[in-house]
Design a protein around this motif. Structure first.
Motif, short mmCIF file in Angstrom:
data_model
loop_
_atom_site.label_atom_id
_atom_site.label_comp_id
_atom_site.label_asym_id
_atom_site.label_seq_id
_atom_site.Cartn_x
_atom_site.Cartn_y
_atom_site.Cartn_z
N LEU A 1 -10.94 -14.80 17.68
CA LEU A 1 -10.66 -14.92 16.25
C LEU A 1 -9.57 -15.95 16.05
O LEU A 1 -8.54 -15.91 16.71
CB LEU A 1 -10.21 -13.57 15.67
CG LEU A 1 -9.94 -13.58 14.17
CD1 LEU A 1 -11.26 -13.63 13.40
CD2 LEU A 1 -9.15 -12.34 13.75
N TRP A 2 -9.80 -16.90 15.13
CA TRP A 2 -8.80 -17.91 14.80
C TRP A 2 -8.17 -17.56 13.46
O TRP A 2 -8.87 -17.28 12.49
CB TRP A 2 -9.43 -19.29 14.68
CG TRP A 2 -10.23 -19.72 15.86
CD1 TRP A 2 -10.19 -19.21 17.13
CD2 TRP A 2 -11.22 -20.76 15.89
NE1 TRP A 2 -11.08 -19.87 17.94
CE2 TRP A 2 -11.73 -20.83 17.21
CE3 TRP A 2 -11.71 -21.63 14.93
CZ2 TRP A 2 -12.70 -21.74 17.58
CZ3 TRP A 2 -12.69 -22.54 15.30
CH2 TRP A 2 -13.18 -22.59 16.60
N ARG A 3 -6.85 -17.65 13.41
CA ARG A 3 -6.13 -17.39 12.17
C ARG A 3 -5.06 -18.47 11.99
O ARG A 3 -4.57 -19.04 12.95
CB ARG A 3 -5.47 -16.01 12.20
CG ARG A 3 -6.43 -14.87 12.43
CD ARG A 3 -5.75 -13.52 12.39
NE ARG A 3 -5.20 -13.25 11.07
CZ ARG A 3 -4.62 -12.10 10.75
NH1 ARG A 3 -4.49 -11.15 11.65
NH2 ARG A 3 -4.16 -11.91 9.53
N GLY A 4 -4.71 -18.73 10.72
CA GLY A 4 -3.66 -19.71 10.45
C GLY A 4 -4.17 -20.85 9.60
O GLY A 4 -5.32 -20.87 9.15
N SER A 5 -3.32 -21.83 9.39
CA SER A 5 -3.66 -22.97 8.52
C SER A 5 -4.62 -23.92 9.22
O SER A 5 -4.48 -24.21 10.40
CB SER A 5 -2.38 -23.72 8.14
OG SER A 5 -1.48 -22.88 7.45
#
Length: 213
Positions: A183-187
């Motif tokens: 899972l990728w999170r962030g800007s």
């Protein structure tokens, strides 16, 4: 005299610390987009990744959003890049890409999660539930769309991208287990220019995901 010199020295040290602190970046407010991104990966500890040889990947990306009551499939420029990059990473790990009709050992689902208002949280500790892609896509009797058991909803403003790797080789009762996910999170996780780097980051911290030890 000594006391005065000591006090002056103490004041000088305090002023230097305050000056240094005022010049430092705020760890939360001043992060770059790259610094804000995190890559969460997990896997089934019982899975023997060397026992799989072939894989197939979806031809479009699932999009989950609070603005829709059901999942949708998309194939934007970002989605095409995501599919290509994950495919390349799997080949680099020694797996062979085959068509889904060839009964691949592994199946890869890709998902973009639009959390502009509602978040779908991710609990990587759950293994064994059905995927949310139509089972018929992988050559099993179709059962419609499923929401994985490890997704929960709460309020937040964020976009995410998820990769789920399914064990098709050992499917039981037309169900297949998730053996690895990221899972990728962030800007900037939905920025096409960042896809290759994000895929490499996910695979880099998953050394066990390889055809050969």
């Amino acid at each position: 005299m000594k006391r005065t010199m000591y006090l002056l020295s103490t004041v000088a040290v305090v002023m230097a610390i305050l000056s240094f602190s005022s010049c430092r970046k705020d760890p939360l407010k001043d992060m770059t987009d790259e610094e804000s991104r995190i890559y969460i990966t997990n896997h089934d500890a019982k899975a023997d990744f060397t026992s799989y040889s072939t894989f197939s990947i979806v031809d479009s990306v699932v999009v989950l959003s609070r603005n829709s009551d059901s999942a949708k499939k998309a194939l934007t420029t970002y989605d095409k890049q995501l599919i290509a990059s994950v495919t390349a990473a799997m080949k680099q790990r020694g797996y062979t890409l085959v068509d889904k009709s060839a009964k691949p050992d592994l199946g890869i689902n890709l998902t973009r999660i639009d959390n502009s208002y509602t978040s779908i949280s991710w609990n990587p500790g759950w293994w064994g539930g059905p995927g949310y892609w139509d089972a018929g896509y992988w050559g099993y009797p179709g059962g419609g769309w499923y929401w994985p058991s490890y997704y929960n909803v709460f309020q937040v403003n964020e976009k995410q991208t998820a990769i789920d790797l399914f064990d098709l080789k050992n499917a039981q009762n037309d169900k297949f287990n998730v053996i690895w996910n990221s899972l990728w999170r962030g800007s900037g996780v939905w920025n096409t220019n960042n896809v290759d780097a994000m895929v490499q980051a996910s695979f880099a911290q998953s050394a066990y995901l390889s055809k050969s030890k």
